[in-house]
Design a protein around this motif. Sequence first.
Motif, PDB file in Angstrom:
ATOM      1  N   GLY A 155       0.781  -1.221   0.000  1.00 23.96           N
ATOM      2  CA  GLY A 155       0.000   0.000   0.000  1.00 23.96           C
ATOM      3  C   GLY A 155       0.816   1.276   0.000  1.00 23.96           C
ATOM      4  N   LYS A 156       2.149   1.171   0.149  1.00 22.87           N
ATOM      5  CA  LYS A 156       2.976   2.364   0.296  1.00 22.87           C
ATOM      6  C   LYS A 156       3.455   2.947  -1.023  1.00 22.87           C
ATOM      7  N   TYR A 157       3.501   2.127  -2.065  1.00 21.28           N
ATOM      8  CA  TYR A 157       4.123   2.569  -3.310  1.00 21.28           C
ATOM      9  C   TYR A 157       3.227   2.302  -4.507  1.00 21.28           C
ATOM     10  N   THR A 158       3.348   3.166  -5.493  1.00 17.56           N
ATOM     11  CA  THR A 158       2.663   2.973  -6.774  1.00 17.56           C
ATOM     12  C   THR A 158       3.687   2.451  -7.775  1.00 17.56           C
ATOM     13  N   PHE A 159       3.417   1.277  -8.326  1.00 16.36           N
ATOM     14  CA  PHE A 159       4.371   0.633  -9.223  1.00 16.36           C
ATOM     15  C   PHE A 159       3.995   0.947 -10.670  1.00 16.36           C
ATOM     16  N   GLN A 160       4.390   2.135 -11.120  1.00 19.83           N
ATOM     17  CA  GLN A 160       4.015   2.609 -12.445  1.00 19.83           C
ATOM     18  C   GLN A 160       4.681   1.762 -13.527  1.00 19.83           C
ATOM     19  N   ASP A 161       3.872   1.269 -14.445  1.00 21.62           N
ATOM     20  CA  ASP A 161       4.324   0.500 -15.607  1.00 21.62           C
ATOM     21  C   ASP A 161       4.878  -0.882 -15.259  1.00 21.62           C
TER      22      ASP A 161
END
Length: 232
Positions: A155-161
Amino acid sequence: TKSDTTIVSEADIEIEKIIQARLAHLLEHAVVIGEESFEGLLGSERRKQILNSFDAEYIWAVDPIDGTLNFVSQYGDWGVSIGLLKKTTRGHVPYLGAVYLPIKDRLYYTNSEQSFVVLAASTDAPVTQTLQKIVYVDDVDLKNRILAINESKVGKYTFQDIKNVRIPGSTVVQFISSSVGESIGTITSGHIWDVAASLAIGKPLGVYMYDIGTSEPVEIFTSEHFIVGDPK
């Protein structure tokens, strides 16, 4: 259960005893820090033992079973990790290491110059292969690979692409998968016994660990990496 509510099994304790007994005869000026024996120490005694350990030329960092919940649940993978840290002028560096994944019967290890994998390691016909330095082709290659993380980071990070995020349930499994190029990388928090062996194995292959807060490489360890309540 331990004081931090995590699970410990009889196998964790007995395997660590076996490993410590074997390691005691290998290096005269080495100390052994195992997860189960270390976690059983109270605050002041723990700090005293760790500080004394960092006077030693070599430190064995042992995790007898990482992924104990997987192990006791008979679910997923788990690993045994034995790392050797060598003293330098600024601290200790991962020097040698071995990681065994019993479910896959696969052993990874390094002699500090090259790293290897042994397939069917416990059988009468093990096959040893030299691991090659890891090279990724381009951004598309990176984005299509698996990124291994632990559940506290979801929930802490957005894993873009990044298309493929997996949670192995074992820091040792996460780290060794990244160290040998089976996953693109890993984001986790862990203790030194979770990562020491995998970092040594990954070093000849061009793999490094970075502090996610500062983006600085982490190559040297001091007593502060041991004297913690929560893993870093």
